[in-house]
Scaffold this motif. Structure first.
Motif, PDB file in Angstrom:
ATOM      1  N   GLY A  81       4.450  35.539   9.760  1.00 46.89           N
ATOM      2  CA  GLY A  81       3.881  34.325  10.324  1.00 46.89           C
ATOM      3  C   GLY A  81       4.622  33.078   9.888  1.00 46.89           C
ATOM      4  N   VAL A  82       4.968  33.033   8.593  1.00 45.32           N
ATOM      5  CA  VAL A  82       5.674  31.862   8.072  1.00 45.32           C
ATOM      6  C   VAL A  82       7.078  31.766   8.653  1.00 45.32           C
ATOM      7  N   VAL A  83       7.776  32.903   8.704  1.00 42.08           N
ATOM      8  CA  VAL A  83       9.177  32.874   9.142  1.00 42.08           C
ATOM      9  C   VAL A  83       9.294  32.727  10.651  1.00 42.08           C
ATOM     10  N   PHE A  84       8.588  33.585  11.387  1.00 45.79           N
ATOM     11  CA  PHE A  84       8.768  33.602  12.840  1.00 45.79           C
ATOM     12  C   PHE A  84       7.725  32.769  13.576  1.00 45.79           C
ATOM     13  N   GLY A  85       6.455  32.833  13.104  1.00 44.19           N
ATOM     14  CA  GLY A  85       5.420  32.055  13.777  1.00 44.19           C
ATOM     15  C   GLY A  85       5.665  30.565  13.674  1.00 44.19           C
ATOM     16  N   ARG A  86       5.911  30.091  12.446  1.00 43.43           N
ATOM     17  CA  ARG A  86       6.174  28.656  12.271  1.00 43.43           C
ATOM     18  C   ARG A  86       7.448  28.242  12.990  1.00 43.43           C
ATOM     19  N   GLY A  87       8.451  29.155  12.986  1.00 40.93           N
ATOM     20  CA  GLY A  87       9.691  28.835  13.696  1.00 40.93           C
ATOM     21  C   GLY A  87       9.478  28.672  15.184  1.00 40.93           C
ATOM     22  N   ALA A  88       8.716  29.594  15.777  1.00 41.30           N
ATOM     23  CA  ALA A  88       8.445  29.509  17.218  1.00 41.30           C
ATOM     24  C   ALA A  88       7.630  28.267  17.551  1.00 41.30           C
TER      25      ALA A  88
END
Length: 376
Positions: A81-88
């Motif tokens: 979530g932190v790496v990909f969710g926040r990035g998206a």
């Protein structure tokens, strides 16, 4: 220090993702969430020590193992979530506390679904997986020989006697010629776990039922389990072999101890001893608990090694860590000298009653001569 450091790392990221970032570090939800994380950080090591330590408390074992499994799921999806969710969300123009709240809700929802599904997958009777295996040198009379494999049952604190009985029903419905248990039978003493194991005595396999030790037997009473399995009609293969005859043709089945057995006098893997006196012209099917034992098997010209141990990773994405220690995580693979390895994802589960993207299995290996054209 490691006993406390690992839980600290596993709790820190979920705390940040689910508590600190979405609340801005203040308010009732922040303090309630922080309190839950602190209690979990203190409770997990305590439960694991009481369950796996000298006290061997079954209630503590259930609580600690369940906490560990749930925490691993939440940690893994917090990281995603932190790496990909926040990035998206950043690409979409959403940032700050709103993005943190969206990620927190998403992580909680995914984790809740996966934990519920994982419990169902772990506790269900495993699916049957049928695999055709072509064996070089197998006599034509043995074409279609059915080897049914269960492994890593890990009978432990949760009473799974009923589950064990249903597994036996499935195994017998598959009409095995040979039945195998490839180790990690139970966690705990014979006295405490025998009621869950005893249904295995009802397995029907006309050419024999064979059992080897896994690493978990050596965390407890390995010799006791060897003796008990013999008492219910299974043949322990303690660095030894049997020559089976079917329709006038012969096949060697052998078994070796788990490498962790070297700490117990008279135990530890000894493949030369296991194959001593076997007809070198006959193909060998070897039970060896850990896939990494394949190097010795290939050097000895074993036709097929059957292993477990990995659980297929059990809880995604743990299989990436398993792959650092083992050459194969699951399935049929070919190695040096035309030696094949079948690695089962396991029939039960260890510790957390969760299986996420690593379903359990009861395996039917159907043997064929290499020249028959059948392929695994």
């Amino acid at each position: 220090m490691m006993f406390l450091l690992i839980p600290a790392l596993l709790f820190a990221l979920p705390w940040w993702t689910l508590v600190a970032a979405p609340t801005g570090g203040s308010g009732a939800l922040f303090w309630a969430g922080t309190a839950v994380c602190v209690l979990g950080f203190l409770g997990l090591p305590a439960a694991m020590f009481l369950g796996h330590g000298p006290a061997q408390s079954d209630p503590a074992l259930i609580v600690g193992d369940t906490m560990l499994g749930v925490l691993w799921v939440v940690f893994s999806w917090s990281l995603l979530g932190v790496v990909f969710g926040r990035g998206a969300l950043a690409v979409a123009g959403v940032d700050g506390q709103l993005a943190a709240r969206i990620v927190a809700v998403g992580v909680l929802a995914v984790a809740a679904v996966l934990v519920a599904w994982g419990v169902y997958e772990a506790r269900r009777v495993p699916r049957v997986r049928t695999v055709d295996v072509a064996i070089d040198g197998l006599a034509g009379e043995l074409d279609g020989l059915r080897v049914v494999v269960v492994t890593d049952t890990h009978y432990a604190a949760l009473d799974r006697q009923g589950w064990s009985e249903r597994v036996v029903e499935v195994v017998n419905s598959l009409q095995p010629d040979i039945a195998c248990h490839a180790g990690d039978l139970a966690d705990g003493s014979v006295e405490r776990r025998r009621a869950q194991v005893d249904p295995l005595g009802k397995v029907d396999a006309p050419l024999g039922r064979f059992y080897i030790t896994g690493n978990h037997e050596y965390f407890g009473d390995a010799q006791g389990w060897i003796d008990h399995m013999a008492s219910i009609g299974w043949q322990p293969l303690h660095n030894e072999h049997r020559t089976l005859t079917h329709r006038g043709a012969r096949l060697v089945i052998a078994g070796i101890d788990d490498p962790t057995g070297t700490g117990l006098p008279g135990h530890g893997p000894d493949l030369p001893a296991a194959l001593a006196g076997a007809d070198p012209a006959l193909p060998v099917v070897l039970l060896a608990h850990q896939p990494k034992q394949i190097a010795d098997s290939a050097a000895a010209g074993v036709a097929l090694q059957i292993s477990g141990h990995t659980h297929g990773g059990q809880i995604w994405p743990f299989h990436y860590l398993v792959r650092l220690d083992q050459p194969v995580v699951a399935g049929l693979s070919r190695h040096a000298n035309n030696t094949q390895l079948y690695t089962s994802r396991g029939t039960g589960f260890w510790g957390p009653q969760l299986r996420v993207f690593a379903p359990s299995e009861i395996t039917v290996l159907v043997l064929h001569p290499e020249l028959s054209g059948a392929a695994g």
